[in-house]
Write a protein that holds these residues in place. Sequence first.
Motif: not given
Length: 211
Positions: A39, A131-132, A135-136, A138-139, A141-143, A145-146
């Motif tokens: 990641e 960025l999308d 996020v799609s 890597s969980q 990275m999603k967390d 970003s949120i």
Amino acid sequence: MNKAGFVLAIFVRYSEKYFIMHDRLLQEMNSDFNFSSDEIETVKLYFEPVSYSKNTVLEEAGNIPEHLYYIVSGYLRLFYMDEGGSEITTHINCPPGFFTSYTHFISQTRSEDHVQCITDCNLLRITKENLDKLVSTSQTMKDFSISVFQKSIAYNENRSRELSVLNAEQRYLKLIENYPEIIQNVPIQYIASFLGMKPESLSRIRKRIIK
């Protein structure tokens, strides 16, 4: 030194600079989240190191914001032009941290704001598309970003509250308490606009505090 050696030396110098820039971002990301080595390499791939000189406009009003920026060093501001043609500064960001016209970047709609370098800046930037992708895949990275977006919302809510309940002097004192270095790096007219007052009013407040 021959030409090949000179080119290699320049490459090494800039590689070291970019490594340091990525390292600042990765330190922040890993402070609360556990990114795997794969990641981390993907983050390095998608976040592009860039440098800009003072007063450069990175994003212009009327356009869809192209990038989310991570500030390694330097100061950025968000501003718009009012009906009288005056610049209204709505956000000043101190390094390190993320910066863009968030709502319009996320929704990919046209922004009313300009993004401008107040000082020379070293930045990392990423497009919405990349960025999308991050996020799609890597969980973590999603967390992360949120979390960044939530902090942005909380900051804006707190700023709105301060503008409504604190007087001008209280707003200034709170700013320099939280960000004392801002006075040495950001012109007074930008700070005054950010705090919702005229430069003359801020000058009077500063003189009164000094006395």
